[in-house]
Design a protein around this motif. Structure first.
Motif, PDB file in Angstrom:
ATOM      1  N   LEU A   1       0.813  -1.210   0.000  1.00  0.00           N
ATOM      2  CA  LEU A   1       0.000   0.000   0.000  1.00  0.00           C
ATOM      3  C   LEU A   1       0.847   1.261   0.000  1.00  0.00           C
ATOM      4  CD1 LEU A   1      -2.721  -1.047   2.635  1.00  0.00           C
ATOM      5  CD2 LEU A   1      -2.645  -1.530   0.193  1.00  0.00           C
TER       6      LEU A   1
ATOM      7  N   SER B   1      -3.328   7.269  -7.568  1.00  0.00           N
ATOM      8  CA  SER B   1      -4.471   8.184  -7.687  1.00  0.00           C
ATOM      9  C   SER B   1      -4.014   9.569  -8.113  1.00  0.00           C
ATOM     10  CB  SER B   1      -5.226   8.252  -6.359  1.00  0.00           C
ATOM     11  OG  SER B   1      -4.371   8.613  -5.286  1.00  0.00           O
ATOM     12  N   ARG B   2      -2.862  10.008  -7.598  1.00  0.00           N
ATOM     13  CA  ARG B   2      -2.339  11.329  -7.977  1.00  0.00           C
ATOM     14  C   ARG B   2      -2.071  11.404  -9.475  1.00  0.00           C
ATOM     15  NH1 ARG B   2       1.615  11.219  -4.685  1.00  0.00           N
ATOM     16  NH2 ARG B   2       3.364  10.789  -6.079  1.00  0.00           N
TER      17      ARG B   2
ATOM     18  N   GLY C   1      -9.623   6.543   0.842  1.00  0.00           N
ATOM     19  CA  GLY C   1      -8.922   7.711   1.362  1.00  0.00           C
ATOM     20  C   GLY C   1      -7.785   8.150   0.457  1.00  0.00           C
ATOM     21  N   ALA C   2      -7.192   7.192  -0.248  1.00  0.00           N
ATOM     22  CA  ALA C   2      -6.111   7.511  -1.174  1.00  0.00           C
ATOM     23  C   ALA C   2      -6.620   7.944  -2.538  1.00  0.00           C
ATOM     24  CB  ALA C   2      -5.199   6.299  -1.330  1.00  0.00           C
TER      25      ALA C   2
ATOM     26  N   ILE D   1       0.055   3.746  -3.106  1.00  0.00           N
ATOM     27  CA  ILE D   1      -1.285   3.864  -3.694  1.00  0.00           C
ATOM     28  C   ILE D   1      -1.683   5.315  -3.928  1.00  0.00           C
ATOM     29  CG2 ILE D   1      -2.071   1.625  -2.829  1.00  0.00           C
ATOM     30  CD1 ILE D   1      -3.547   3.041  -0.602  1.00  0.00           C
ATOM     31  N   THR D   2      -1.109   6.250  -3.184  1.00  0.00           N
ATOM     32  CA  THR D   2      -1.431   7.656  -3.453  1.00  0.00           C
ATOM     33  C   THR D   2      -0.796   8.117  -4.764  1.00  0.00           C
ATOM     34  OG1 THR D   2       0.408   8.333  -2.032  1.00  0.00           O
ATOM     35  CG2 THR D   2      -1.788   8.293  -1.044  1.00  0.00           C
TER      36      THR D   2
ATOM     37  N   TRP E   1      -8.815   6.107  -4.639  1.00  0.00           N
ATOM     38  CA  TRP E   1      -9.101   5.036  -5.602  1.00  0.00           C
ATOM     39  C   TRP E   1     -10.601   4.824  -5.760  1.00  0.00           C
ATOM     40  CZ3 TRP E   1      -5.635   0.565  -7.095  1.00  0.00           C
ATOM     41  CH2 TRP E   1      -4.282   0.898  -6.979  1.00  0.00           C
TER      42      TRP E   1
ATOM     43  N   ARG F   1      -9.363   7.350 -12.356  1.00  0.00           N
ATOM     44  CA  ARG F   1      -8.808   6.853 -11.102  1.00  0.00           C
ATOM     45  C   ARG F   1      -8.450   5.386 -11.241  1.00  0.00           C
ATOM     46  NH1 ARG F   1     -13.024   7.889  -6.412  1.00  0.00           N
ATOM     47  NH2 ARG F   1     -14.480   7.339  -8.074  1.00  0.00           N
TER      48      ARG F   1
ATOM     49  N   ALA G   1      -8.663   2.613   3.334  1.00  0.00           N
ATOM     50  CA  ALA G   1      -7.337   3.028   2.891  1.00  0.00           C
ATOM     51  C   ALA G   1      -7.351   3.449   1.432  1.00  0.00           C
ATOM     52  CB  ALA G   1      -6.337   1.892   3.108  1.00  0.00           C
ATOM     53  N   PHE G   2      -7.976   2.658   0.580  1.00  0.00           N
ATOM     54  CA  PHE G   2      -7.974   2.961  -0.849  1.00  0.00           C
ATOM     55  C   PHE G   2      -8.874   4.151  -1.179  1.00  0.00           C
ATOM     56  CE2 PHE G   2      -6.173  -1.322  -1.255  1.00  0.00           C
ATOM     57  CZ  PHE G   2      -5.238  -1.113  -2.250  1.00  0.00           C
TER      58      PHE G   2
END
Length: 926
Positions: A277, A284-285, A322-323, A280-281, A325, A420, A319-320
């Motif tokens: 993980l 998405s970024r 929030g990131a 993962i940001t 996804w 995304r 988590a995803f």
């Protein structure tokens, strides 16, 4: 609003992972209204009627204006509440239910019954492979349960989504979960790509006829596997950077834009690995909608539940989401749909969200009566929902990850989603189908054998056409070539372009030798002091301008470009950014300002050696993955390479990665001031175990030029599956011109750099130096000759690993060919006429030179930097570690004393004359 229009809008919203109603709080899902974990409490006398009126108002807005308007109203209400001082709780979770409700599922395009039969055959052959292997050789291992849980996830992909590579289309990239390899082999067997003999020799690759590797290993099966994935946590991170590198190639015009997808299959327990993980940001970024994670949520890791006291699916969703996804949950199979439809109060989804994973695991192994009592029995109204169903039907309620219709709907939504990355959280049962042998049990991961009854139960459950006696023998089963199953399987793969996984090298070799490109570095720096790092940057600058390889160079750096003096490349090459540069940098008026560009060439990865290494792997395997010969140059603090990301480097070797790793600020004494954590005395020793890695510790610019030019030729012209590790220093000194034709010596590991001019002295010594310590050996040469009458030759040892590898190979050949003329190791040949004491000094631990001493003509005295580093300047560090010119000279004198050539008094006097404290602390233990 007309019903058809509303359905279209609802579908669009689900595909974009937007709520069909409220996502946080009360949600509408599968026709049932439920909150996330528990019902919203009714405070201060607020009655149910008032809550009902609010909900009816929301339903009215949904009906008349649609989800977009409802969402806008809710957001404004939330903002208004915040301004009014109301502290609203935040949750990144949706209810414990399928993201795509039944009414929005697309039609399943295949023959579901036929696909089920094919999947059952694959299940059987995967199981047979492991069971047979362990009957022949006890405890040879293998895994049944991972593929058993993920079979539907893979088969829906194979039949409808995974597109093969072809000359016209680069194809989808799939990172298969390593422990599921038996299932991938079993499918390839049905496809006719693997023989029964290969399956018979699963995990026994050395048997006649060959076998199959335990897990995905491109080094061992270079035409089959593309990516090694069983070192858990690596493939999720590698897939993210693979997806980004694909966009990098498109933005730089090196390949056309496509809708090719990168799929990464991983287990829920695997997400405990920080690498899983950790990036993962980034996905998405960068808006990597070409990336799809499929997390096989069987709620179990090796020893037991992933989150026995929690809910791993909800944790991952949070988590995803929030990131940033797109999250699609596939939790419940089609058999649950009518039950959910009957639940008009949302009680069932509420109950689903109440149980922890340990309880869900328990439900899997218990009877239908237990499920009725302990799951539905918490509320009489829930019991009414399932009253028409017998206990056996309750026990067989499928989970979403085992339902092809649910999985297909999720995959289709994922590939159509824009803007995304998508993660699919699919609920499954580990060991699905194994029954009493281990379905859903804590021992499931270690299950490798089944008894006769268990085999027959498995056979019957999945309809394998074997009688009881044949079943016990666990034969591989493949229908006839003209059977409907084989024809269907082939047709589906033909429609998707061919077979996967399949690895093929599609790039064209380079043409030029690039002699002119490197020629200037053979001439030295004409007295100017430059570091080897600066010399490398000069070479990189020239390579970037080369007409053949310039566009193929991929400079990679983890936020240390200025440390390595690479800022001059910002303006000329640009830093890659998928959106260009939306701001004016603070240093825009300087010559070397920070410049980001959509077609930028430098991958400035931020503070992540792991992520940078993943980019190196993506670029270094692009010759196969994309058919493009990209040449990565990844420079980093050498201490943070093999010590921190050795697992990724090992994976790169397995993957046949090509390119250059540059260990900057290398050596334990060249990096002034930094101290213990940064000073590298280990990396060249840690590089030894990687078989296809060539490791060099050059001292001069011309050595680096020779190594890089030869590396480009070997990897990208001759197509060798090797890669390079080159250490660089930030210590400036004048670079000499290349002393004659020493190219072969540089590449093979050593050559005589400067011979003594004293031909008459009877006292002789051979001094071996590497990297910047070579200059200390040169000073020691002068001391020995001027003060003690010792004629010393100085050798540049560019690669102890090359010397060691050659010597070991020669030794092996001689052992296996006793009647042939013995071969002689290169290091032995080279020193055949080199008399006197032998002293090797290195900026790495003493093991490095010591490992070739047995092939030298005499005893070797080794000086190295064993011990912890210190925060000091270079000269103080070299004194502390006893590798400076004084200690090299002393070592030579001591060796001569040991050989009876000089008296001990000479050595004692030298200790005093050289200012050496014989009682100084031992650096190894201090």
């Amino acid at each position: 609003m007309p019903q058809a229009n509303r359905m279209n809008r609802d579908r669009s919203d689900v595909m974009n992972n937007e709520p069909t109603s409220l996502e946080n709080g009360i949600a509408v899902n599968n026709g049932a209204t439920a909150d996330n974990e528990t019902r919203i409490p009714v405070p201060h006398g607020l009655d149910d009627q008032e809550v009902k009126e609010w909900l009816e108002s929301l339903d009215s807005v949904l009906e008349s204006s649609g989800p977009e308007v409802a969402t806008e109203i809710l957001e404004r209400l939330r903002a208004h509440a915040t301004v009014s001082g109301i502290d609203l709780p935040f949750s990144a979770n949706t209810p414990y239910a399928n993201t795509i409700p039944a009414r929005l599922e697309p039609l399943f395009p295949g023959d579901q019954e036929l696909e089920r039969r094919i999947k059952s055959l694959i299940r059987w052959n995967a199981l047979a492979m492991v069971v047979r292997a362990n009957r022949v050789e006890h405890n040879i291992g293998g895994h049944i349960s991972t593929y058993a849980s993920a079979a539907t996830l893979y088969e829906v992909g194979f039949n409808h989504f995974f597109r093969a590579r072809s000359p016209e289309f680069e194809g989808d990239t799939v990172y298969f979960q390593g422990h599921a390899s038996p299932g991938i082999y079993a499918r390839a067997f049905l496809e006719g790509r693997l023989s029964a003999q290969k399956l018979e020799n699963f995990r026994r690759e050395l048997k006649p006829g060959g076998g199959l590797s335990s897990y995905p290993h491109p080094w061992l099966m270079p035409d089959f596997w593309e990516f090694p994935t069983v070192s858990m946590g690596l493939s999720p991170l590698m897939s993210i950077y693979q997806a980004r590198f694909s966009r990098y190639l498109e933005d730089r015009g090196l390949k056309p834009a496509t809708d090719a997808k990168i799929w990464a299959f991983l287990g829920d327990g695997e997400t405990d690995e920080p690498e899983s993980l950790g990036a993962i940001t980034l996905a998405s970024r960068e808006k990597l909608d070409n990336l799809i994670f499929v997390v096989n949520c069987n709620l179990q890791r090796l020893d037991g539940p992933v989150r026995g006291n929690g809910q791993i699916i909800q944790e991952l969703e949070s988590a995803f989401r929030g990131a940033g996804w797109n999250v699609i949950k596939v939790l419940w199979g089609s058999e649950w749909d009518p039950i959910l439809e009957r639940d008009t109060e949302g009680l069932l989804v509420k109950r689903m969200g109440e149980l922890v994973d340990g309880e869900y695991q328990k439900l899997v192994v218990e009877s239908g009566a237990y499920v009725r009592q302990h799951f539905f029995g918490s509320d009489p109204r829930l019991l009414q929902l399932v009253e028409p169903l017998p206990d056996e039907a309750l026990r067989r309620l499928r989970l979403g990850g085992h339902d092809p219709r649910k999985v297909y709907a999720a995959y289709k939504a994922a590939v159509e989603h824009k803007g995304r990355p998508t993660v699919i959280l699919a609920r499954t049962i580990k060991g699905y189908g194994l029954g009493e042998a281990g379905e859903g049990k804590n021992v499931t991961h270690q299950q490798k054998k089944l008894n006769e009854e268990e085999l027959q139960v498995f056979r019957s459950r999945f309809g394998i056409p074997l009688n009881d006696q044949d079943c016990i023998e666990v034969p591989f089963y493949r229908p006839a070539e003209d059977s409907i199953e084989i024809q269907y399987l082939r047709a589906r793969r033909e429609a998707l372009g061919g077979y996967v996984p399949k690895r093929s090298v599609r790039s064209q070799p380079l043409v030029a030798d690039h002699d002119e490109l490197f020629r200037e570095f053979y001439d030295g720096s004409e007295g100017r002091e430059v570091s080897t790092t600066m010399a490398y940057v000069g070479m990189l600058r020239k390579m970037l301008r080369d007409p053949e390889i310039g566009k193929l160079i991929v400079p990679i750096v983890p936020d240390e470009a200025r440390t390595f003096g690479m800022e001059s490349l910002f303006r000329t090459a640009g830093i890659y950014s998928s959106v260009g540069q939306r701001y004016q940098p603070v240093d825009v008026n300087t010559l070397m300002y920070y410049k980001e560009a959509k077609d930028g060439q430098i991958l400035e990865e931020g503070i992540t050696e792991a992520g940078s290494m993943a980019s190196f792997i993506a670029a270094g395997t692009a010759y196969a993955t994309h058919g493009i010969n990209t040449i990565p140059f990844f420079i980093y603090y050498s201490m943070f390479g093999f010590q921190r990301i050795a697992d990724f480097i090992w994976a790169a070797a397995d993957m046949r990665t090509r390119g250059f790793l540059l260990g900057g600020t290398a050596g334990r004494t060249t990096l002034s001031g930094e101290g213990l954590q940064h000073q590298d005395g280990n990396s060249h020793v840690l590089a030894l175990p990687v078989p296809n890695l060539r490791a060099y510790d050059p001292a001069f610019a011309y050595e680096i030029a020779v190594i890089i030019q030869d590396g480009i030729r070997r990897m990208y012209k001759d197509g060798e599956n090797i890669f390079y590790y080159i250490t660089l220093m930030n210590e400036p000194y004048a670079m000499p011109p290349m002393p004659g034709d020493v190219r072969d010596g540089i590449l093979r590991g050593m050559y005589r750099f400067r011979a003594s001019e004293n031909k008459k002295s009877k006292l002789r010594a051979q001094l071996f130096g590497s990297g910047s310590i070579l200059r200390e050996a040169l000073q020691a040469q002068d001391i020995l000759e001027q003060k003690y009458g010792v004629a010393a030759d100085v050798w540049s040892v560019t690669s102890y690993k090359a010397l060691y590898t050659d010597a070991v190979e020669v030794e092996r050949w001689n052992r296996l060919h006793p009647n042939e003329k013995p071969r002689v190791a290169y290091v032995t040949q080279t020193l055949a006429d080199a008399p006197g004491a032998l002293v090797g000094a290195t900026d790495y631990i003493k093991t490095l030179p010591s490992m070739v001493s047995k092939w030298m003509p005499r005893r070797l005295a080794t000086l190295g930097t064993d011990g912890f580093g210190r925060s000091e300047g270079r000269q103080s560090l070299r004194e502390f570690f006893e590798v400076d010119h004084r200690f090299i000279a002393l070592a030579a004198l001591h060796e001569l004393q040991q050989d009876g050539k000089i008296d001990a008094a000479v050595v004692t006097k030298a200790i005093k004359d050289l200012g050496i404290d014989p009682e100084k602390p031992n650096p190894v233990i201090s």
